[in-house]
Design a protein around this motif. Sequence first.
Motif, mmCIF file in Angstrom:
data_model
loop_
_atom_site.group_PDB
_atom_site.id
_atom_site.type_symbol
_atom_site.label_atom_id
_atom_site.label_comp_id
_atom_site.label_asym_id
_atom_site.label_seq_id
_atom_site.Cartn_x
_atom_site.Cartn_y
_atom_site.Cartn_z
ATOM 1 N N ARG A 62 0.835 -1.212 0.000
ATOM 2 C CA ARG A 62 0.000 0.000 0.000
ATOM 3 C C ARG A 62 0.862 1.251 0.000
ATOM 4 O O ARG A 62 0.594 2.199 -0.742
ATOM 5 C CB ARG A 62 -0.945 0.006 1.207
ATOM 6 C CG ARG A 62 -2.104 -0.961 1.108
ATOM 7 C CD ARG A 62 -2.962 -0.930 2.375
ATOM 8 N NE ARG A 62 -3.341 0.425 2.744
ATOM 9 C CZ ARG A 62 -4.478 1.028 2.371
ATOM 10 N NH1 ARG A 62 -5.343 0.394 1.618
ATOM 11 N NH2 ARG A 62 -4.748 2.262 2.759
ATOM 12 N N ILE A 65 2.541 1.755 -3.472
ATOM 13 C CA ILE A 65 1.584 2.200 -4.489
ATOM 14 C C ILE A 65 1.152 3.643 -4.235
ATOM 15 O O ILE A 65 1.098 4.460 -5.162
ATOM 16 C CB ILE A 65 0.378 1.234 -4.542
ATOM 17 C CG1 ILE A 65 0.839 -0.119 -5.095
ATOM 18 C CG2 ILE A 65 -0.761 1.814 -5.369
ATOM 19 C CD1 ILE A 65 -0.169 -1.234 -4.932
ATOM 20 N N PHE A 66 0.858 3.968 -2.988
ATOM 21 C CA PHE A 66 0.444 5.327 -2.653
ATOM 22 C C PHE A 66 1.516 6.332 -3.073
ATOM 23 O O PHE A 66 1.225 7.342 -3.726
ATOM 24 C CB PHE A 66 0.167 5.445 -1.145
ATOM 25 C CG PHE A 66 -0.424 6.773 -0.751
ATOM 26 C CD1 PHE A 66 -1.789 6.927 -0.633
ATOM 27 C CD2 PHE A 66 0.383 7.877 -0.511
ATOM 28 C CE1 PHE A 66 -2.350 8.144 -0.280
ATOM 29 C CE2 PHE A 66 -0.152 9.096 -0.161
ATOM 30 C CZ PHE A 66 -1.531 9.244 -0.038
ATOM 31 N N SER A 79 -4.522 8.805 -4.844
ATOM 32 C CA SER A 79 -3.569 7.822 -4.312
ATOM 33 C C SER A 79 -4.263 6.877 -3.345
ATOM 34 O O SER A 79 -4.049 5.662 -3.385
ATOM 35 C CB SER A 79 -2.410 8.534 -3.614
ATOM 36 O OG SER A 79 -1.735 9.387 -4.500
ATOM 37 N N THR A 83 -4.924 2.848 -4.018
ATOM 38 C CA THR A 83 -4.334 1.966 -3.022
ATOM 39 C C THR A 83 -5.398 1.063 -2.404
ATOM 40 O O THR A 83 -5.183 -0.137 -2.212
ATOM 41 C CB THR A 83 -3.626 2.805 -1.932
ATOM 42 O OG1 THR A 83 -2.622 3.604 -2.558
ATOM 43 C CG2 THR A 83 -2.984 1.930 -0.882
ATOM 44 N N GLU A 87 -5.854 -3.090 -2.432
ATOM 45 C CA GLU A 87 -6.124 -3.884 -1.233
ATOM 46 C C GLU A 87 -7.375 -4.745 -1.413
ATOM 47 O O GLU A 87 -7.397 -5.923 -1.039
ATOM 48 C CB GLU A 87 -6.279 -2.980 -0.017
ATOM 49 C CG GLU A 87 -6.481 -3.750 1.264
ATOM 50 C CD GLU A 87 -6.514 -2.881 2.502
ATOM 51 O OE1 GLU A 87 -6.443 -3.458 3.604
ATOM 52 O OE2 GLU A 87 -6.609 -1.641 2.391
#
Length: 131
Positions: A62, A65-66, A79, A83, A87
């Motif tokens: 996470r 990716i963010f 973002s 993210t 998930e």
Amino acid sequence: MNLEKEKLKNKFINSLQSILEKIDLESIDNILDSRDSDLFSTQWTKAWNKLDTQKINLETEREEIFKLIFRKTESDDLSAYITEDFELIANYLKLEENNWVTSLCNSYFNEKIPEGKTKSSNKTLIELINE
């Protein structure tokens, strides 16, 4: 599960990088608005609520990716949404097939941020990841 999660992460990030290379920063507000529409958010929430309380730990993924999205767009909302999509998709690897979640994933793999009505996929989530 770990191999599938790793494949998902790699393919998701590769697709995301392609999306971010082409994204029009002016369109981010439109994307966010479309994702907040009942059409999209109802389906997303319904899929999220089917997850049990034992979600897999994705903290590292996470964060990666963010940060990737935020560096390109400077949009914490976009973002966070993307993210959370990752998930949701990753947690569905351990559940029964969900056509809407598979369609969500398919959008990313087709280099499009999902919004509004997602296009159905005739493949399973695992098939998409293994392509």
